[in-house]
Design a protein around this motif. Structure first.
Motif, short mmCIF file in Angstrom:
data_model
loop_
_atom_site.label_atom_id
_atom_site.label_comp_id
_atom_site.label_asym_id
_atom_site.label_seq_id
_atom_site.Cartn_x
_atom_site.Cartn_y
_atom_site.Cartn_z
N ASP A 126 25.42 -5.74 -16.47
CA ASP A 126 26.57 -6.03 -15.61
C ASP A 126 27.45 -4.82 -15.35
OD1 ASP A 126 25.77 -8.66 -15.46
OD2 ASP A 126 26.86 -9.21 -17.29
N CYS A 127 27.21 -3.73 -16.10
CA CYS A 127 28.10 -2.58 -15.95
C CYS A 127 27.83 -1.86 -14.64
CB CYS A 127 27.96 -1.62 -17.13
SG CYS A 127 26.35 -0.86 -17.23
N GLU A 128 28.88 -1.24 -14.12
CA GLU A 128 28.80 -0.55 -12.83
C GLU A 128 28.11 0.80 -12.99
OE1 GLU A 128 29.81 -1.82 -9.93
OE2 GLU A 128 30.38 -3.68 -10.98
N LEU A 129 27.66 1.33 -11.83
CA LEU A 129 27.02 2.65 -11.84
C LEU A 129 27.98 3.71 -12.35
CD1 LEU A 129 24.96 2.68 -8.52
CD2 LEU A 129 24.07 2.68 -10.84
N GLN A 130 29.25 3.55 -11.99
CA GLN A 130 30.28 4.50 -12.42
C GLN A 130 30.34 4.56 -13.95
OE1 GLN A 130 32.12 6.57 -10.68
NE2 GLN A 130 33.29 7.32 -12.45
N HIS A 131 30.24 3.37 -14.55
CA HIS A 131 30.29 3.31 -16.02
C HIS A 131 29.08 4.01 -16.63
CE1 HIS A 131 30.93 1.84 -20.07
NE2 HIS A 131 29.69 1.38 -20.07
N LEU A 132 27.90 3.81 -16.03
CA LEU A 132 26.68 4.46 -16.52
C LEU A 132 26.80 5.98 -16.45
CD1 LEU A 132 23.83 2.25 -14.97
CD2 LEU A 132 24.41 2.47 -17.38
N THR A 133 27.35 6.46 -15.33
CA THR A 133 27.54 7.91 -15.16
C THR A 133 28.49 8.45 -16.22
OG1 THR A 133 27.22 7.61 -12.79
CG2 THR A 133 28.12 9.72 -13.49
N GLU A 134 29.57 7.71 -16.44
CA GLU A 134 30.54 8.13 -17.45
C GLU A 134 29.92 8.14 -18.85
OE1 GLU A 134 33.77 5.44 -16.97
OE2 GLU A 134 34.49 6.37 -15.11
N LEU A 135 29.07 7.13 -19.10
CA LEU A 135 28.38 7.06 -20.39
C LEU A 135 27.49 8.29 -20.59
CD1 LEU A 135 27.58 5.51 -22.98
CD2 LEU A 135 25.81 4.35 -21.63
N ALA A 136 26.74 8.63 -19.54
CA ALA A 136 25.87 9.81 -19.62
C ALA A 136 26.69 11.07 -19.85
CB ALA A 136 25.04 9.94 -18.34
N GLU A 137 27.80 11.21 -19.17
CA GLU A 137 28.64 12.41 -19.33
C GLU A 137 29.24 12.48 -20.73
OE1 GLU A 137 29.00 15.01 -17.33
OE2 GLU A 137 27.50 14.02 -16.06
N SER A 138 29.63 11.32 -21.26
CA SER A 138 30.19 11.32 -22.63
C SER A 138 29.13 11.74 -23.64
CB SER A 138 30.74 9.93 -22.98
OG SER A 138 29.69 9.01 -23.20
N LYS A 139 27.89 11.32 -23.37
CA LYS A 139 26.80 11.70 -24.26
C LYS A 139 26.54 13.21 -24.19
CE LYS A 139 26.10 7.91 -26.18
NZ LYS A 139 26.44 7.86 -27.60
N LYS A 140 26.69 13.78 -22.99
CA LYS A 140 26.53 15.23 -22.84
C LYS A 140 27.60 15.97 -23.66
CE LYS A 140 24.37 15.27 -18.24
NZ LYS A 140 24.52 15.69 -16.85
N SER A 141 28.81 15.43 -23.63
CA SER A 141 29.89 16.04 -24.43
C SER A 141 29.57 15.94 -25.92
CB SER A 141 31.22 15.35 -24.16
OG SER A 141 31.58 15.49 -22.81
N GLU A 142 29.05 14.77 -26.30
CA GLU A 142 28.69 14.57 -27.71
C GLU A 142 27.61 15.54 -28.14
OE1 GLU A 142 27.73 10.62 -29.15
OE2 GLU A 142 29.23 9.77 -27.81
N VAL A 143 26.59 15.70 -27.29
CA VAL A 143 25.48 16.58 -27.67
C VAL A 143 25.96 18.02 -27.75
CG1 VAL A 143 24.47 17.21 -25.43
CG2 VAL A 143 23.01 16.98 -27.40
N SER A 144 26.95 18.36 -26.93
CA SER A 144 27.50 19.72 -26.97
C SER A 144 28.14 19.97 -28.33
CB SER A 144 28.53 19.90 -25.85
OG SER A 144 29.05 21.19 -25.88
N GLU A 145 28.88 18.97 -28.83
CA GLU A 145 29.51 19.09 -30.15
C GLU A 145 28.44 19.13 -31.25
OE1 GLU A 145 32.30 15.92 -30.57
OE2 GLU A 145 33.44 16.50 -28.79
N LYS A 146 27.46 18.24 -31.08
CA LYS A 146 26.37 18.17 -32.06
C LYS A 146 25.60 19.50 -32.08
CE LYS A 146 23.53 15.72 -34.71
NZ LYS A 146 23.95 15.24 -36.02
N ARG A 147 25.34 20.03 -30.91
CA ARG A 147 24.62 21.29 -30.79
C ARG A 147 25.40 22.43 -31.46
NH1 ARG A 147 25.13 25.12 -25.76
NH2 ARG A 147 27.12 25.14 -26.82
N THR A 148 26.72 22.46 -31.23
CA THR A 148 27.57 23.49 -31.84
C THR A 148 27.53 23.39 -33.35
OG1 THR A 148 29.03 23.40 -29.91
CG2 THR A 148 29.91 24.45 -31.88
#
Length: 1577
Positions: free
Chosen positions: A923-945
């Motif tokens: 039921d989630c919107e495309l906008q929410h999916l995009t935001e989820l993906a971007e938040s995961k990118k931020s997380e992986v950046s921290e994890k990578r560091t």
């Protein structure tokens, strides 16, 4: 101690002996009596030998004396008193010197007479220590024992052996005009010999008089100990009867007291108590001086009995004030009876002081020095000594003397060069020729027109021929005798034999007048302004050939072993024992020749086996600290080492031996832990910038080789700059700076100290600050020059090379002599400054050597690799060392593991992140999916560091641990840190792309899910309507199915599919972006249908080349075509890999593809136009567009809503029939739910985990070594290629390396996974997720309050919802699949739970069965989201760069390295290189080319010839080193020979002209060469 006392007391039988025992016991020396104190024990590095410990007990006095004596410190005789902290002086000064009641020790028992100390030590010392003590005492200008008294009433001993090592130089007045000098062993000098004795009651100190006589004209020096010296007034208890001797030696000036050398003997004590000594001296002396006050009856008898020798008798009468008349009458009576002339009586009047009387005495002695004067040779005294019943210390080793005489006797019949040719043939012309060939093999300067590989093979054949000739020599008579004497003797006898060899050889050289003339002639030629280099070279060669010492026999012994044939009869017996013998000698303090300076070569096998034997003999406890002194010839280098460590390196011997010697000094138990070493190794070298050799052509090169070699071996280097000539100083510093810079390059960090000799004065250090700054300026200037030559522009100052402190690393040392030699003693300031330097050096070493310790095996590796490196070129230093290679490989293995841990952590996180995106609510919107993906990118950046930081910490700690020789690879530190950064960026880029793709797939699936949801509702309504219509009728199953079919067709006729993307257009968009502003607009406009491009072969055309008119056009086209073909195949492989994933097309695929093409063509020749790049990329994009379109269409087909609905048709029919017949559907529904929802989720879970687990299994299992490092991976591949002997595989490996590696890894994984059903086991291991699902089911069956869910239909929805929530991180249960399978379920919750449990059990069994039956490993690997083959490829492929000449792949660790390198380069013809004129394949290896004067030309050089040696001008990121040995490249030589014709056919060329020697290489030798190159044991 008690046992020792008892043992000694049994030995001593009379009162006098008891006195000796008392003295020894009080001094703590009784356990060393007799002659048990060894020179070896005194050479040990312990606290006593380093530190000036306070003498707080009598037992410490002997050791203080010996320590200072070995430092040649004239203050050693002051060590006769226990130190006291009392401020008041004892008051001894007030005591009467002649007090007969003085005991050996004063009232406090804290003093000893220095003469008693010396006698005690000579009694305890073995013969070699006695010799060393006498030598050091003589250097201090002390008198030395000639006759040593024995306390047990036995006769005294003539100390001939003890004095035999003393060599003196002097200039008699008859040679002063010619500036000539005499050098002689003092016991062999034929000189006047004067004896001084005294009667009991003489109050005049004859020792003081003698000191005045000998010091006349110079500062008074206490040569003989006398009563006014410290401790000299104490009564002597064991020194009476001691006869000391010293020599006056003229310096050839007017101030000399005597015109020639004169010996003076001094009998201690009353002559009446030492009649044996007196009788001997009177008969052997030129004259005897008897000091007396009066003559008593007994004394009168003795003197009047000397009628036979009265002409040699002088009476020195001490006339005191108030002499009793009867005393003078006793003297006159004796004079009258002896009938002595007036001139033989010397009266000392009371008004005369000692200095004035001494002058009178000098005049008397001078008058007696006529041509007819009876001269004496100490060596010849032995016969008279034996005749008179005296013992002679030398007689114990007569057997060894005779053996040495026998060997040396052969020289008398011929010249030394002829003798050496006959008796020492192995070190002759062949050995020197072999050395020159070995050097030429590294330089390749004389190849001429011959092919380099052919030339190398010829050189190798010549070397083998010489070795064969050398091995045929039979043992010469001299060497047979020499070896036998070394083998059959015990240690003392062996050392005695070697000493006699040294003495006899030196005597032979010193008596050779021809050699003296040659030396003078050479000196004259060198002193001329216009020097004739040719004559100097000839004279130098003659002198070199005429030098002969023990070292030449030892060298021959080493070469006998070096050229012995392994396994032969000789090797099995005596010859095989030679290294063990030499190792024993090393442990006994005998030096070993490391570098033969005459031939500039190292007998590697000999040196290696000797040191290995030593390593065994010391139980592998062989941690070494290596110390070297370098400097200009004749500036006191050896003297510095001798003074510092009490050793005996030859000093100004007059021989021309060149090279380097090493000496092992044991470290005492009390210092081993502190210094972290078991031995100190001293390396003594010939002087640099020798004036006799400086004019020779190879002089500078020889000096550079020597300096680089010894500095490379050393932990501590002392640069001796005691020179006035600033030009020579600069030359030596230049050589040293080059060597230090080279050591920095290879990770070695020696400590360096500069010693300024002949710098005197207490303020010298402060005043010389200007000089030290000047030195630093010179060092900085030379460092810049060296850095430029060594291609290290970042190094600008000497402090960039070494830790150098202008104060702490500079030492001012006063001049060696205190006065004018030869009568000058060693300067006390010199000795003390050298002792300070030693303390500081060893103290610094303790601080700095926490873990960096090399044992003998590592030291041997340094010897081999450094020598190999210095042979290559004067200033082109190419270093290849197994220790460095091992250290680097160890780090690469660790780094590889850290890299995988980094990747694994991020991959695991990425898998979870993808799952979260894919599991997101429908039921989630495309906008929410995009935001989820971007938040995961931020997380992986921290994890990578975070992971990057962990990896950096591991690397930092690895370097801190200081084990595994990490100090040798510090220069790679930055490379590995760069690689971590590069890895982090690569991972971030990869994960971002994966998340974008997951988002893209989720968006596509959301669209499909919405369509499915819409039509599922329609179908379910239709099913219920149909059920309602049919309920009132009785219909058969067939009729029901027919009705259902009609309904289904009607309901699904308007289902719409997913929209197909225009893949070609998307690829073109990226292509246009890629070529933005690159002047290809016209080509972009005229592309047309992309899917039609790339169907035919890609052909390079003239229009692709920049200068189409160049005569090289065909070669350029061929090069570009080869590149294009390779790039197309590799990228086609990538496209196929993507297509196999069964995913949807994503634009990142095109971007990655274009980036990889860029990487592939980055390093090819730059002769192409932009059109070539555009056409190549367009061609590959055309291929990709067709494949990506097919992939996209398959994805659409697999995810088509109509297709998916069709999957559920059978299930809806079953539901319809069960509802119509009102059957229990509980178990069927449970089975359907597990089949449609759980099973796909479990399979997906296994596939997600499997990729990482397969990699783990391979990198940690039995095959882990193959992937442990890039170099080991290369070794394994090449070994397999050799064993399989498949031509097509070789061609694929050489020409399509990337494809070959990928295929090899893929096949290797297949093989590994099929072994023992490994894949099946890994899958089954992951089936534990079913247990998780069962546990989740159990947990989901209860509400939030922990109470069981109600048993109704509604609870089933809550049950499944709970299950999804608990399993969200493990599996993804499709919402649509759930709704479909549970449609109109009639069962209640509790029975459904039980049915689900049973279905899950069945699923577990079913999957296990499927896994065990499944054999299609390829399919499994291709559909895994994380492909193990890709991860392993990243692990071993590295940067992917290839050698610009032979195309061998880089093996450097990580991807951020500064320099590319490979262990094994190959003949260039293997890669298709051919000669322009003949079209023949090129057989030469680039590792051979870089050591020669050959040139290359290609598009990078703009077709201008450029020296191979300077390849780095165009390829600065490559490090191409010469092969470590000619055999190391046997592998590729063998391959070229084996496939020469087929390779020529493959490359459309003519077979290579390979050297004949290559044709003899066997498969086994090729494999051995491969192992050696990769350092595989």
């Amino acid at each position: 101690m008690k046992d020792d006392s008892m043992e000694c007391s049994i030995f001593f039988k009379d009162g006098q002996s008891a006195v000796i025992f008392n003295v020894l016991s009080r001094l703590g020396l009784q356990k060393f009596y007799p002659n048990k104190l060894t020179l070896r024990s005194l050479s040990e590095i312990n606290k006593n030998s380093i530190y000036d410990e306070t003498v707080d007990s009598l037992e410490k006095i002997p050791w203080c004396f010996l320590r200072k004596l070995f430092q040649i410190n004239a203050k050693c005789r002051n060590c006769t008193q226990v130190s006291t902290n009392d401020d008041d002086v004892d008051g001894d000064e007030d005591e009467d010197d002649d007090d007969e009641n003085n005991d050996l020790f004063d009232s406090a028992d804290n003093k000893v007479n220095p003469l008693d100390l010396i006698v005690a030590l000579f009694h305890c010392a073995d013969s070699f220590l006695q010799q060393e003590m006498a030598l050091k005492m003589s250097m201090c200008q002390f008198s030395v024992p000639l006759l040593l008294p024995h306390g047990n009433n036995s006769q005294p001993t003539l100390m001939l052996w003890a004095l035999r090592d003393i060599v003196k130089e002097w200039c008699p007045h008859d040679l002063s005009d010619s500036r000539g000098f005499v050098e002689d062993r003092i016991v062999q000098a034929n000189i006047p010999f004067f004896t001084f004795v005294r009667l009991k009651n003489c109050s005049l100190s004859k020792s003081q008089v003698l000191n005045h006589v000998l010091s006349c004209g110079q500062q008074n020096h206490n040569i003989f100990i006398h009563r006014d010296m410290e401790g000299g007034s104490l009564k002597r208890r064991i020194a009476n009867g001691l006869v000391e001797v010293c020599w006056f030696l003229p310096c050839g000036r007017d101030g000399d007291i005597f015109p020639g050398p004169v010996a003076f003997a001094n009998l201690r004590g009353d002559l009446c108590e030492s009649q044996a000594q007196f009788n001997f001296l009177v008969q052997e002396s030129t004259a005897t001086f008897v000091f007396l006050d009066k003559v008593e009856e007994k004394e009168h008898k003795i003197l009047t009995s000397l009628q036979d020798v009265k002409s040699k008798l002088f009476l020195v009468v001490n006339r005191k004030k108030g002499n009793a008349r009867e005393e003078m009458m006793s003297v006159k009576t004796t004079l009258k009876e002896l009938e002595l002339p007036k001139s033989s009586v010397k009266n000392k009047n009371p008004s005369e002081n000692v200095a004035e009387f001494s002058k009178k005495l000098c005049t008397t002695i001078n008058k007696s020095l006529t041509n007819e004067t009876n001269k004496v040779i100490v060596e010849n005294m032995s016969d008279k000594a034996v005749e008179l019943g005296l013992s002679v210390d030398e007689n114990k080793c007569n057997k060894q003397k005779k053996a040495a005489d026998e060997i040396v006797k052969g020289i008398e019949r011929q010249s030394i060069p002829d003798y050496k040719k006959q008796q020492l043939p192995l070190q002759g012309k062949n050995w020197k020729r072999l050395s020159r060939l070995a050097m030429e093999e590294c330089r390749l300067k004389k190849a001429g027109d011959m092919g380099l590989e052919e030339y190398k093979s010829r050189l190798q054949e010549k070397k083998q021929q010489i070795r064969k000739e050398q091995s045929k020599y039979k043992l010469s008579t001299a060497m047979k005798s020499f070896n036998e004497n070394l083998f059959t003797c015990d240690k003392d006898a062996r050392d005695c034999f070697l000493k006699w060899m040294k003495f006899q050889l030196n005597a032979r050289l010193e008596s050779d007048s021809h050699l003296s003339l040659l030396r003078n002639e050479l000196k004259d030629h060198c002193d001329k302004k216009e020097k004739d280099v040719k004559i100097i070279a000839e004279l130098n060669k003659v002198l070199l050939d005429s030098s002969l010492g023990v070292e030449h026999y030892m060298r021959e012994m080493g070469l006998i072993y070096e050229f012995s044939i392994n396994g032969s009869r000789n090797t099995a017996d005596e010859i095989s024992r030679l290294p063990g013998l030499a190792a024993e000698m090393l442990l006994d303090g005998f030096p070993l020749e490391l570098l033969d300076g005459d031939a500039s070569n190292i007998p590697e096998r000999w040196v290696t086996d000797v040191l290995k034997e030593l390593h065994k003999k010391v139980g592998e406890q062989s941690r070494l600290l290596v110390l070297t002194v370098l400097g200009v010839q004749s500036t006191g280098k050896s003297t510095l080492l001798n003074t510092m460590f009490g050793v005996q390196f030859p000093v100004s011997s007059g021989r021309c031996t060149r090279g380097a010697y090493m000496l092992f000094l044991r470290v005492g138990e009390d210092m081993k832990h502190e210094m972290n070493c078991d031995f100190i190794v001293l390396i003594d070298t010939e002087g640099l910038k020798s004036p006799h050799l400086a004019l020779l052509e190879d002089s500078d090169e020889h000096d550079n080789q020597l300096a680089t070699f010894v500095i490379g071996l050393s932990d501590v280097t002392i640069i001796n700059i005691a020179m006035e000539n600033s030009t020579e100083m600069k030359d030596v510093l230049q050589i040293a700076v080059h060597a230090f810079l080279r050591m920095k390059k290879i990770g070695k960090k020696p400590v360096c100290h500069f010693v300024h000799q002949n710098v005197a004065g207490v303020s010298a250090h402060a005043k010389n600050l200007t000089d030290r700054n000047y030195l630093l300026d010179q060092l900085n200037q030379m460092t810049q020059i060296a850095a430029e030559m060594e291609r290290k522009p970042s190094i600008e100052a000497f402090t960039d090379v070494l830790d150098y402190d202008i104060d702490k690393n500079n030492w001012n040392i006063p001049g060696l002599w205190h006065g004018t030699p030869p009568m000058a003693p060693v300067n006390t300031g010199y000795s003390e400054a050298v002792a300070d330097l030693k303390r500081h050096l060893l103290g610094t070493v303790k601080i700095n050597r926490s873990n960096e310790v090399s044992k003998i095996p590592e030291f041997l590796e340094w010897i081999k690799s450094l020598w190999r490196s210095v042979k290559y070129e004067n200033f082109i230093f190419s270093f290849r060392n197994t220790l460095v290679a091992q250290a680097y490989d160890n780090l690469c293995k660790e780094f590889s593991q850290w890299e995988w841990e980094f990747r694994k952590e991020i991959l695991s996180w990425q898998t979870q992140a993808e799952l979260e995106i894919l599991n997101s609510d429908n039921d989630c919107e495309l906008q929410h999916l995009t935001e989820l993906a971007e938040s995961k990118k931020s997380e992986v950046s921290e994890k990578r560091t975070s992971e990057k930081r962990k990896m950096e910490d591991k690397l930092t700690n690895y370097y801190k641990e200081k084990d595994q020789n990490v100090n040798l690879i510090e220069k790679y530190n930055t490379d590995f840190f760069n690689s971590i950064s590069s890895l982090a960026k690569e991972i971030q880029y990869s994960v971002d792309n994966k998340l974008d793709r997951a988002l893209h797939i989720r968006q596509s699936s959301k669209e499909v899910q919405e369509i499915l949801r819409k039509y599922r509702g329609v179908i379910e309504d239709k099913v219920m309507n149909l059920l309602s219509d049919c309920k009132n009728s009785t219909l058969s199953d067939e009729q029901l199915k027919e009705e259902f079919e009609k309904m289904w067709t009607e309901a699904t006729k308007n289902v719409s599919g997913l929209k197909e993307q225009n893949i070609s257009e998307n690829i073109l968009i990226h292509l246009r972006k890629h070529f933005l502003n690159r002047n290809v607009n016209e080509e972009l406009q005229n592309i047309g249908d992309l899917t039609e491009i790339g169907k035919s072969e890609f052909n390079v055309m003239t229009e692709h080349v920049k200068n189409a008119k160049t005569f090289r056009i065909q070669e350029i086209i061929r090069t570009l075509q080869n590149t294009a073909d390779e790039v197309i195949v590799s990228r086609r492989y990538d496209v196929d890999d993507i297509v196999k994933t069964n995913t949807d097309y994503h634009e990142s695929f095109t971007k990655e593809l274009l980036d990889k093409i860029d990487e592939s063509i980055k390093n090819i020749c730059k002769d192409y136009k932009i059109k070539f790049e555009f056409d190549l990329k367009l061609h590959i994009c055309g291929i990709a567009s067709r494949e990506f379109l097919k992939m996209h269409q398959k994805f659409l087909s697999d995810n088509d809503p109509r297709t998916k609905l069709e999957k559920y048709k059978k299930q809806y029919l079953s539901d319809f029939l069960d509802l119509y017949k009102e059957r229990d559907d509980c178990q069927r529904k449970a089975n359907d739910f597990v089949r449609c929802c759980i099973k796909p989720a479990v399979e997906e879970f296994i596939n997600r985990s499997l990729g990482i687990e397969i990699v783990d299994e391979i990198v940690t299992g039995s095959h882990s070594a193959e992937y442990s490092s890039r170099s080991f991976f290369q070794y394994n591949i090449q070994e397999e290629l050799l064993q399989n002997d498949d031509f097509s595989s070789f061609v694929k490996y050489i020409c399509k390396y990337e494809i070959y590696v990928k295929d090899w890894i893929f096949q290797h994984i297949q093989k590994k996974m099929s072994e023992d059903k490994t894949l099946c086991k890994l899958k089954n291991k992951n089936l534990q997720v079913v247990d998780k699902i069962t546990a989740a089911l159990e947990q989901a069956s209860k509400g939030p309050d922990g109470v069981q869910l109600p048993d109704n239909i509604k609870s089933i929805t809550e049950l499944i919802s709970n299950m999804r929530k608990y399993l969200i991180k493990d599996i993804s249960i499709s919402e649509e699949d759930k709704e479909t399978t549970l449609f109109q379920i009639q069962s209640t919750c509790h029975p459904f739970i039980n049915s689900l449990k049973k279905s899950l059990e069945d699923l577990n069994k079913q999957l296990q069965e499927e896994f065990s039956k499944s054999e299609d490993i390829t399919e499994t690997l291709n559909k895994l989201p994380i492909k193990p083959q890709d991860e392993l490829f990243k692990r071993v492929f590295g940067c992917g760069k290839q050698c610009p000449f032979c195309k061998v792949p880089c093996e450097a660790g990580g991807k951020g390295h500064e320099k590319h390198h490979a262990a094994l380069h190959r003949p260039k013809g293997l890669g298709g290189y051919r000669y322009d004129s003949t079209k023949k394949l090129v057989p030469t290896l680039c590792t051979t080319d870089v050591q020669s004067d050959v040139k290359f030309k290609n598009s990078d050089t703009k077709w201008e010839p450029h020296p191979f040696k300077e390849y780095y001008t165009y390829y600065p990121d490559w490090n191409i080193l010469p092969d470590p040995s000619i055999e190391s490249s046997d592998y590729w030589k063998y391959v070229l020979v084996r496939y020469n014709d087929r390779l020529a056919q493959e490359y459309n060329a003519t077979p290579a002209n390979v050297p004949e020697a290559w044709r003899r290489i066997t498969k086994e030798e090729a494999l051995k060469g491969l192992k050696d190159a990769f350092n595989i044991k």
